[in-house]
Design an enzyme around this catalytic site. Structure first.
Site, mmCIF file in Angstrom:
data_model
loop_
_atom_site.group_PDB
_atom_site.id
_atom_site.type_symbol
_atom_site.label_atom_id
_atom_site.label_comp_id
_atom_site.label_asym_id
_atom_site.label_seq_id
_atom_site.Cartn_x
_atom_site.Cartn_y
_atom_site.Cartn_z
ATOM 1 N N HIS A 66 0.982 -1.161 0.068
ATOM 2 C CA HIS A 66 0.099 -0.088 0.072
ATOM 3 C C HIS A 66 0.848 1.309 0.074
ATOM 4 C CE1 HIS A 66 -3.525 2.347 1.616
ATOM 5 N NE2 HIS A 66 -2.573 3.019 2.003
ATOM 6 N N GLU A 67 1.956 1.357 0.962
ATOM 7 C CA GLU A 67 2.651 2.563 0.991
ATOM 8 C C GLU A 67 3.737 2.602 -0.286
ATOM 9 O OE1 GLU A 67 2.111 4.759 3.341
ATOM 10 O OE2 GLU A 67 0.831 3.245 4.088
ATOM 11 N N GLU B 202 -6.373 6.993 -0.730
ATOM 12 C CA GLU B 202 -6.179 5.421 -0.074
ATOM 13 C C GLU B 202 -6.704 4.331 -0.801
ATOM 14 O OE1 GLU B 202 -4.643 4.786 2.903
ATOM 15 O OE2 GLU B 202 -3.864 6.786 2.192
ATOM 16 N N HIS C 185 1.972 4.242 -2.864
ATOM 17 C CA HIS C 185 1.582 5.631 -2.680
ATOM 18 C C HIS C 185 3.047 6.361 -3.309
ATOM 19 C CE1 HIS C 185 -1.713 6.441 -0.353
ATOM 20 N NE2 HIS C 185 -1.416 5.885 0.379
#
Length: 374
Positions: free
Chosen positions: A143-144, A194, A147
């Protein structure tokens, strides 16, 4: 070391199963349409460009890096080695050339973030590390990294700075209002970003059940034996469809101060994408490449975002979204529902309608010929 040169994890709890890799993948492959459209709207906000350029030169990024270096634990082969393996693996799967620094910071609140203007930094809290198992944590690291690949860290850093600044100048009415207008727009984009990063986490972990477990734990703690995925997802349906127009307004007010979407909503959105044809094509190797980003049509991106919102509004069960659909479609009973007040939007009106003289009439079928009024 594997045959392809990729360093495999040596942590005993990390499964050794192979995961699909996506060479040259563009962030467009997993970005939620609402993420892109919200960012476009943010950039059009009056005064945003001026603030962005000013803060880009003023933000103490070097100080931020020194702070984490001095007061957190940097992930490496010697420290939190299993997280380091996950980070390298996530960058390998999403083909992110430079592995960003990752830190573990002491905080009982489960959280993770990707910040930085020149280069992204990933930070996870001890509360999150202790809460999640290996596969759940793998999805979070992915997930990060998502980003970082999408370039989200720049705007997220500015949001953190402006949020702190807004608290400091709260005693200046006009100054605070100006900052909060940008903070509100940034939060709207932040929430949409997100959803994109959740998709990136699924591409890295390639285990939908682990992604769902992680979201449930963030919502309800480390009590999986007391929770159920289907019941959790049903909460999202109930949240969207429940109540009347008043509840729709309250939902908006509840979400405005949040940096993240509600957890049940994130789970439902991720499951929907995992079951889509777009996800299957991506897993089969059909996805946009970074080398094609420069040729991407901005108009096509706008159109895709607009189509997404139109589809979302039409399919939504939220009373406010139904009202928007009625207004756009000119529903015949809209006036009557308004006259009945907010409660008139809580349920579908009956087919039979009673006239003023007490007789009952039926609405004509949708394909009936139009009748001219005198």
């Amino acid at each position: 070391m594997s045959d392809d040169g990729h360093q495999q994890s040596g942590h005993e709890k990390v499964p050794s199963r192979q995961r699909r890799r996506f060479p040259g993948i563009s962030s467009r492959a997993y970005e939620h349409p609402a993420d892109r459209s919200a960012l476009v709207a943010l950039r059009k906000l009056s005064g945003f460009d001026t603030v962005f350029k000013a803060l880009s030169g003023l933000l103490p990024e070097r100080s931020l890096r020194l702070l984490f270096l001095s007061d957190s634990v940097r992930v490496s082969d010697q420290q939190f080695a299993h997280l380091n393996d996950m980070l390298r693996d996530a960058c390998y799967i999403l083909d992110l050339e430079k592995v960003p620094p990752m830190y573990v910071t002491q905080d009982p609140q489960p959280n993770a973030m990707c910040i930085g203007l020149d280069e992204p930094i990933i930070v996870v809290t001890t509360g999150l590390v202790e809460l999640l198992d290996e596969e759940e944590m793998r999805a979070v690291v992915g997930h990060e990294v998502g980003h970082a690949l999408s370039g989200h860290s720049v705007y997220r850093t500015i949001l953190l700075f402006l949020t702190t600044l807004a608290l400091r100048v709260a005693w200046i009415p006009l100054g605070n209002l100006a900052i909060m207008a940008i903070v509100t727009a940034l939060r709207e984009w932040f929430r949409k970003s997100e959803l994109s990063a959740d998709r990136a986490g699924l591409l890295v972990g390639q285990d939908l059940r682990a992604s769902m477990r992680g979201l449930m734990k963030i919502a309800g703690g480390n009590h999986l034996h007391e929770m159920n995925v289907d019941a959790f997802l049903k909460q999202a349906e109930e949240y969207e469809a429940g109540g009347d127009l008043r509840d729709s307004v309250l939902k908006i007010l509840n979400v405005l101060p949040r940096s993240h979407p509600f957890t049940t909503v994130r789970a439902a959105e991720l499951k929907k994408w995992a079951e889509s044809r777009d996800y299957q094509r991506l897993m089969d190797g059909h996805y946009p490449r970074r080398s094609e980003d420069k040729d991407t049509s901005v108009t096509d991106s706008f159109r895709e975002s607009a189509n997404h919102y139109a589809t979302h509004v039409k399919s939504s069960k939220d009373p406010l979204m139904k009202l928007v659909t009625d207004l756009a479609g000119g529903a015949g009973d809209l006036g009557g529902r308004v006259r009945r007040g907010f409660g008139g939007f809580a349920a579908t009106p009956p087919k039979d309608q009673t006239s003023r003289n007490g007789t009952t009439t039926e609405e004509p079928p949708a394909d009936a010929p139009p009748h001219d009024e005198d």
